[in-house]
Write an enzyme that holds these catalytic residues in place. Structure first.
Site, PDB file in Angstrom:
ATOM      1  N   GLU A  32       0.823  -1.212   0.000  1.00  0.00           N
ATOM      2  CA  GLU A  32       0.000   0.000   0.000  1.00  0.00           C
ATOM      3  C   GLU A  32       0.858   1.265   0.000  1.00  0.00           C
ATOM      4  O   GLU A  32       0.534   2.242  -0.664  1.00  0.00           O
ATOM      5  CB  GLU A  32      -0.957   0.013   1.198  1.00  0.00           C
ATOM      6  CG  GLU A  32      -2.087  -1.005   1.096  1.00  0.00           C
ATOM      7  CD  GLU A  32      -3.023  -0.745  -0.084  1.00  0.00           C
ATOM      8  OE1 GLU A  32      -3.074   0.395  -0.577  1.00  0.00           O
ATOM      9  OE2 GLU A  32      -3.692  -1.693  -0.529  1.00  0.00           O
ATOM     10  N   TYR A 109      -6.586   6.310   4.270  1.00  0.00           N
ATOM     11  CA  TYR A 109      -6.791   5.290   3.233  1.00  0.00           C
ATOM     12  C   TYR A 109      -5.917   4.054   3.484  1.00  0.00           C
ATOM     13  O   TYR A 109      -6.400   2.925   3.477  1.00  0.00           O
ATOM     14  CB  TYR A 109      -6.533   5.841   1.811  1.00  0.00           C
ATOM     15  CG  TYR A 109      -6.416   4.676   0.881  1.00  0.00           C
ATOM     16  CD1 TYR A 109      -7.558   3.968   0.498  1.00  0.00           C
ATOM     17  CD2 TYR A 109      -5.168   4.168   0.497  1.00  0.00           C
ATOM     18  CE1 TYR A 109      -7.461   2.816  -0.262  1.00  0.00           C
ATOM     19  CE2 TYR A 109      -5.056   3.029  -0.259  1.00  0.00           C
ATOM     20  CZ  TYR A 109      -6.206   2.357  -0.632  1.00  0.00           C
ATOM     21  OH  TYR A 109      -6.106   1.200  -1.358  1.00  0.00           O
ATOM     22  N   ASP A 127     -10.063   4.570  -2.290  1.00  0.00           N
ATOM     23  CA  ASP A 127      -9.044   5.301  -3.042  1.00  0.00           C
ATOM     24  C   ASP A 127      -9.729   6.015  -4.210  1.00  0.00           C
ATOM     25  O   ASP A 127     -10.958   6.005  -4.322  1.00  0.00           O
ATOM     26  CB  ASP A 127      -7.901   4.372  -3.497  1.00  0.00           C
ATOM     27  CG  ASP A 127      -8.349   3.396  -4.575  1.00  0.00           C
ATOM     28  OD1 ASP A 127      -9.555   3.380  -4.918  1.00  0.00           O
ATOM     29  OD2 ASP A 127      -7.502   2.658  -5.087  1.00  0.00           O
ATOM     30  N   CYS A 157     -14.229   1.460 -15.247  1.00  0.00           N
ATOM     31  CA  CYS A 157     -14.833   2.771 -14.942  1.00  0.00           C
ATOM     32  C   CYS A 157     -13.717   3.810 -14.889  1.00  0.00           C
ATOM     33  O   CYS A 157     -13.395   4.374 -13.846  1.00  0.00           O
ATOM     34  CB  CYS A 157     -15.602   2.699 -13.619  1.00  0.00           C
ATOM     35  SG  CYS A 157     -16.659   4.140 -13.389  1.00  0.00           S
ATOM     36  N   CYS A 164     -18.346   1.670 -20.381  1.00  0.00           N
ATOM     37  CA  CYS A 164     -19.646   1.241 -19.856  1.00  0.00           C
ATOM     38  C   CYS A 164     -20.163  -0.012 -20.572  1.00  0.00           C
ATOM     39  O   CYS A 164     -20.875  -0.827 -19.971  1.00  0.00           O
ATOM     40  CB  CYS A 164     -20.662   2.365 -19.981  1.00  0.00           C
ATOM     41  SG  CYS A 164     -20.139   3.860 -19.121  1.00  0.00           S
ATOM     42  N   CYS A 167     -19.166  -2.961 -18.643  1.00  0.00           N
ATOM     43  CA  CYS A 167     -19.284  -2.843 -17.185  1.00  0.00           C
ATOM     44  C   CYS A 167     -20.415  -3.714 -16.636  1.00  0.00           C
ATOM     45  O   CYS A 167     -21.547  -3.666 -17.137  1.00  0.00           O
ATOM     46  CB  CYS A 167     -19.545  -1.385 -16.823  1.00  0.00           C
ATOM     47  SG  CYS A 167     -19.753  -1.151 -15.053  1.00  0.00           S
ATOM     48  N   CYS A 173     -26.631   1.676 -13.583  1.00  0.00           N
ATOM     49  CA  CYS A 173     -25.791   2.842 -13.277  1.00  0.00           C
ATOM     50  C   CYS A 173     -26.360   4.106 -13.923  1.00  0.00           C
ATOM     51  O   CYS A 173     -26.481   4.184 -15.145  1.00  0.00           O
ATOM     52  CB  CYS A 173     -24.367   2.597 -13.769  1.00  0.00           C
ATOM     53  SG  CYS A 173     -23.314   4.032 -13.517  1.00  0.00           S
TER      54      CYS A 173
HETATM   55  S1  SF4 Z   1     -21.731   1.954 -16.202  1.00  0.00           S
HETATM   56 FE1  SF4 Z   1     -21.327   3.349 -14.507  1.00  0.00          FE
HETATM   57  S2  SF4 Z   1     -19.933   2.226 -13.174  1.00  0.00           S
HETATM   58 FE2  SF4 Z   1     -19.934   1.179 -15.145  1.00  0.00          FE
HETATM   59  S3  SF4 Z   1     -18.211   2.082 -16.277  1.00  0.00           S
HETATM   60 FE3  SF4 Z   1     -20.037   3.242 -16.830  1.00  0.00          FE
HETATM   61  S4  SF4 Z   1     -20.042   4.968 -15.397  1.00  0.00           S
HETATM   62 FE4  SF4 Z   1     -18.668   3.427 -14.566  1.00  0.00          FE
END
Ligand code: SF4
Length: 239
Positions: A32, A109, A127, A157, A164, A167, A173
């Site tokens: 870390e 952190y 973080d 992200c 996205c 994701c 989201c």
């Molecule tokens: S859907 Fe939301 S969490 Fe996923 S990469 Fe896109 S902005 Fe980030």
């Protein structure tokens, strides 16, 4: 549920990083502290070499500050190495404190990361990557999602153009498909005072040198940070 989708994604796509194969608080603290300002790819070989040389807090505590400063060369922000050394000297003498921020160089952190990843405490280390995913999804993740959030923030992200379409959280989201302004760039290292300090410390790490052969301003800054000592006009590493 969002967290379940995230953990499923992590099981298949998580990065295999050496500090994730241990729960040894010393090893996790080393990783870390190195990761505070250095990229993962650069940290991996240095982390391995460090643990080979000093496998325990006691072993590092027995090292001299000069050896620690030499071993830290190239990772940047040398004060981190010195603080790590001081921290493990405290740990070797009195054990791990309940409040890890009492250790030199350990902020909220890093304390949360060691508490979560080594001691299994129910605290989510936040973080930059984790905060970004939290803010964009607006979701409260539990401590179990720490590593997965870090990987999602580091690989999917992303700060400016999130991926996205790949994701696992996309369907729920609210930020899906958005683009973001470039972040402020880190100031240039080339030609900076940081570079002068680093160069001066490297010269002193090779061998003690007369002050007049060195960059006096850089020596003064290093001396203030206790990274060098000056005696009889000669600059050397602290012993
Ligand atoms: S859907 Fe939301 S969490 Fe996923 S990469 Fe896109 S902005 Fe980030």
């Amino acid at each position: 549920m969002l967290e379940a989708s995230l953990l499923q994604w992590y099981a298949a796509n998580g990065r295999d990083l050496p500090w994730r194969r241990t729960r040894d608080p010393y090893a996790i603290l080393v990783s870390e502290v190195m990761l505070q300002q250095t990229q993962v790819e650069r940290v991996i070989p240095r982390y391995r070499a460090w643990l080979e040389r000093w496998p325990t807090a006691e072993a590092l505590a027995d090292a001299s500050p000069a050896d620690v400063i030499r071993a830290w060369q190239g990772l940047g922000y040398n004060r981190r190495g010195l603080n790590l050394h001081r921290a493990v000297r405290i740990v070797a003498e009195r054990g791990w404190p309940d409040d890890l921020t009492e250790l030199p160089g350990v902020g909220p952190y890093t304390a949360a990361a060691v508490a979560c990843f080594a001691f299994g405490r129910d605290v989510l280390p936040v973080d930059t990557n984790v905060r970004r995913v939290q803010e964009r999804t607006g979701y409260e993740f539990s401590a179990d999602a720490g590593q997965a959030l870090m990987d999602l923030g580091a690989t999917i992200c992303l700060a400016r153009v999130p991926r996205c379409e790949r994701c696992p959280l996309a369907s729920k989201c609210p930020s899906r498909g958005r683009r973001y302004e470039p972040l402020r760039k880190q100031s240039r290292f080339e030609g900076s005072f940081r570079q002068r300090r680093a160069r001066t410390l490297r010269l002193v790490a090779e061998t003690a040198r007369p002050l007049e052969q060195l960059d006096a301003e850089a020596v003064e800054a290093l001396w203030r940070d206790e990274l060098v000592r000056v005696a009889d006009g000669v600059v050397s590493l602290p012993q």
